[in-house]
Design a protein around this motif. Structure first.
Motif, mmCIF file in Angstrom:
data_model
loop_
_atom_site.group_PDB
_atom_site.id
_atom_site.type_symbol
_atom_site.label_atom_id
_atom_site.label_comp_id
_atom_site.label_asym_id
_atom_site.label_seq_id
_atom_site.Cartn_x
_atom_site.Cartn_y
_atom_site.Cartn_z
ATOM 1 N N ASN A 109 -7.702 -0.625 0.944
ATOM 2 C CA ASN A 109 -8.150 0.023 2.177
ATOM 3 C C ASN A 109 -9.344 0.936 1.938
ATOM 4 N N LYS B 292 -5.802 -5.126 9.186
ATOM 5 C CA LYS B 292 -7.137 -5.717 9.286
ATOM 6 C C LYS B 292 -7.140 -6.899 10.241
ATOM 7 N N SER C 158 -6.388 -6.464 0.416
ATOM 8 C CA SER C 158 -5.472 -5.472 0.972
ATOM 9 C C SER C 158 -5.805 -4.048 0.551
ATOM 10 N N ASN D 75 2.629 -0.951 3.160
ATOM 11 C CA ASN D 75 2.102 0.405 2.944
ATOM 12 C C ASN D 75 2.340 0.837 1.499
ATOM 13 N N ASN E 46 -1.968 -3.440 4.959
ATOM 14 C CA ASN E 46 -3.422 -3.424 5.088
ATOM 15 C C ASN E 46 -3.959 -4.760 5.577
#
Length: 278
Positions: free
Chosen positions: A188, A130, A186, A94, A126
């Motif tokens: 978002n 996903k 990664s 994060n 991320n």
């Protein structure tokens, strides 16, 4: 699986007084630096945030106000931290939404110009979301088949994040062991975010755009020309310092483009006028 590195990468995790990037402060940072040869360097440091840690936050990470009372402030620790990170890429869990924006706020507040140019930023969360859409503890259990002990300890979370990324690369064939690829994957946002908070981004043409609010997807240049007060509103309100820094740099470039360029003849005339008056 070892990471395919062309330069060092730093995995890091922050514990803070809260989740507000502009108002809260770092109380602990845990870092693992992976060098190109695969060697590892670790750095963990408690930080005096110069403000009270709320009790509800203490109950999460266990860092009390008494524990950090005699620790260095971020401003004191910043030179050591900058030297340790060097030109390394950044990675975390994060991290694009919280850890990197928080770190940038602290650096700017301390008067340190920590450049984000030519750095890849890889957010393991991320990638995880996903692929699997779980939490850090679940990710560690899923990918590494281990229980995450001491969760919300900066060092334990940092080590777990590093181990998860290596396991992700081993598990998914479509994940390339390349830091440029992982940084892009990664992200978002459909647009390439350039300030980490997601307010500013680049469109397909590589132009800086607003990525939120009434001017979303409009270029900063277009908004500046039609509504010059908008960027002033953003700079004077409670947005992250790094967002303001990036926007200010973009605006300065726009102003420079608008400024009339003196021709060689103009410069010669100016020189003649200067010397003729002597």
């Amino acid at each position: 699986m070892d990471l395919n590195l062309t330069k060092p990468i730093v995995f890091f995790d922050l514990e803070a007084t809260g989740l507000n990037v502009t108002q809260d402060r770092i109380v602990e940072i845990g870092i693992i630096k992976i060098n190109i040869d695969g060697s590892e360097e670790k750095l963990t440091q408690l930080i005096n945030p110069e403000k009270t840690i709320p009790q509800e936050v203490i109950e999460i990470h266990g860092i009390t106000n008494e524990k950090i009372a005699d620790e260095p402030t971020f401003k004191t620790f910043a030179p050591t931290l900058m030297a340790f990170i060097g030109d390394a890429d950044l990675a975390g869990y994060n991290s694009n939404k919280f850890d990197i924006p928080m770190l940038m706020e602290e650096f700017l507040r301390a008067g340190c110009d920590f450049s984000m140019e030519n750095r890849n930023c890889i957010d393991v969360q991320n990638i995880f979301h996903k692929m699997e859409k779980r939490t850090l503890e679940a990710a560690y259990q899923f990918y590494c088949d281990q229980e995450l002990k001491n969760a919300h300890s900066a060092e334990a979370d940092t080590i777990a994040t590093y181990e998860i990324l290596k396991a992700q690369l081993s598990r998914y064939e479509n994940l390339e062991n390349d830091m440029d690829f992982l940084a892009t994957f990664s992200q978002n946002s459909k647009n390439k975010v350039i300030d980490f908070s997601g307010r500013l981004a680049l469109n397909a043409a590589g132009e800086a755009i607003y990525n939120f609010g009434k001017n979303k997807n409009k270029t900063v240049k277009e908004v500046y020309q039609k509504e010059p007060g908008y960027h002033g509103w953003l700079l004077n309100n409670d947005f992250p310092h790094y967002t303001k820094k990036v926007l200010s740099e973009i605006i300065q470039k726009i102003k420079a483009e608008k400024a009339p360029k003196k021709s060689i003849e103009d410069k010669l005339d100016a020189l003649k006028s200067k010397f003729s008056g002597q």
